[in-house]
Design a protein around this motif. Sequence first.
Motif, mmCIF file in Angstrom:
data_model
loop_
_atom_site.group_PDB
_atom_site.id
_atom_site.type_symbol
_atom_site.label_atom_id
_atom_site.label_comp_id
_atom_site.label_asym_id
_atom_site.label_seq_id
_atom_site.Cartn_x
_atom_site.Cartn_y
_atom_site.Cartn_z
ATOM 1 N N ALA A 90 30.529 46.917 44.110
ATOM 2 C CA ALA A 90 30.985 45.964 43.235
ATOM 3 C C ALA A 90 32.383 45.652 43.667
ATOM 4 O O ALA A 90 32.739 44.464 43.599
ATOM 5 C CB ALA A 90 30.912 46.481 41.872
ATOM 6 N N GLY A 123 28.155 39.643 39.526
ATOM 7 C CA GLY A 123 28.137 40.726 38.847
ATOM 8 C C GLY A 123 26.745 40.792 38.102
ATOM 9 O O GLY A 123 26.562 41.907 37.566
ATOM 10 N N ARG A 124 26.284 39.697 38.187
ATOM 11 C CA ARG A 124 24.754 39.708 37.379
ATOM 12 C C ARG A 124 23.697 40.288 38.067
ATOM 13 O O ARG A 124 22.541 40.422 37.666
ATOM 14 C CB ARG A 124 24.263 38.391 37.035
ATOM 15 N N TRP A 125 23.955 40.579 39.435
ATOM 16 C CA TRP A 125 22.893 41.367 40.182
ATOM 17 C C TRP A 125 22.323 42.450 39.770
ATOM 18 O O TRP A 125 23.312 43.218 39.463
ATOM 19 C CB TRP A 125 23.528 41.373 41.717
ATOM 20 N N LEU A 128 23.598 46.265 41.055
ATOM 21 C CA LEU A 128 24.865 46.846 40.482
ATOM 22 C C LEU A 128 24.748 47.564 39.299
ATOM 23 O O LEU A 128 25.684 48.279 38.881
ATOM 24 C CB LEU A 128 25.794 45.752 40.732
ATOM 25 N N GLY A 132 28.067 45.866 37.304
ATOM 26 C CA GLY A 132 28.208 44.630 37.649
ATOM 27 C C GLY A 132 29.520 44.045 37.280
ATOM 28 O O GLY A 132 30.101 43.071 37.837
#
Length: 407
Positions: A90, A123-125, A128, A132
């Motif tokens: 991240a 960060g929405r992945w 992570l 995220g």
Amino acid sequence: MTGGTTTERSDTGRLAAVTQWWQRAFSYAGDERETLLVIGKSTLAAGLAWLIAYDVLDARSPAFAPFSAVLIMQVTVYRSVVQSLRYVGAVVAGVLVQAALGFLAGPDLLTFVLVAAIALTIGRWRVLGVQGPQVATAAFFAFSTYTSSSGDSERFFRLGEIVVLVLIGCAIGTAVNVLVAPPLRYRSAEYGIRSLAHTLHDLLADMYPVLAEGVPDQDTTGGWRARAERTEGMIRQARAGLETAKESVQLNPRRLLRRYRGHPGFHGYESVLGALERTLYQVAALTRGLDRSREEEDDEARRPFLRRYAGFLEAASAVAEVLTTLDETTLRAQAKRLERLTGEAEARRDEVVEETRRLSSSLADPSAPYGILVTEATRLLEEFQYTCEVLLDVAPETHRGPGGPER
């Protein structure tokens, strides 16, 4: 005068609570000792990370290292490693986003907005996970570092420094978690089973005295039914405890110690937990059957049957009581006792069946009130028998005596 007295009592009570907390922390392995251990390990990791970042590397933003070290100090070694990898990923993603847009578009407001939008999207992945949001956090810190630096070479250096400090912090945090009393939670599986067994035992212990005295009223049977159906949260907690116990073994060097060798794993606990879960569902169905059956027959006709049924539930309660003290170090003796008590419960169930036949009620008719209750009793007994078989299978391997593993 009264106010002063009340304040003094309050202070005395708080002091006593604090004293008891510390006594529990030093007396046995529990939540209090675990809290102290986590605080101590986190402090050690943060101190080492600050020493390297500030005194050795003379970094401009040394706080990144201790922050990272504390952030990934997880409850298990495996989780520390996984979260470290996600956190580093991240941070690297956030720094790269800022670097790419910063060097292409310059440090202005529009660039910052684009950095924020892209970082928040990355960060929405799902890969992570909970780390995220750290993509955007790293991007914002990187943007601040970028704007306060002069010249491309210094900017490259400062952005790279952020990644290096994060790597150092994660490495130190993970190393401390691995080398300093790494958590090994064999007993977490037992705690969840004990909690569910307590719930089952308490419910059955409340039910059988009432049934022995006569026909319960609708409020009573409704209360039993509600209690039996409110166990979903406890089941989830028990499963979480089991997963934590299984996870704590992975990548943990303590499992190589002699006292932990030969542990058979958690298949037995999984089976017992599954059986307890199904048992609670059966008890819920049983309470629904009691709730429905009270409308089907007159009270006097039902009293003999309910007395027999109370005897079965009392025996079932004794079985559940054994599970409330489930302990790996005495598992074989407990399994033998469970086998004996399950046999007594089976005898009480047979008496219920005989009483039903004496009343000329059909056990095969699913609409008949006695038939439903006998069916639920049989299913409940089958789960107890299965639990007993599982424990007898694993007991010879897990029995270690007083020197067995504690956590």
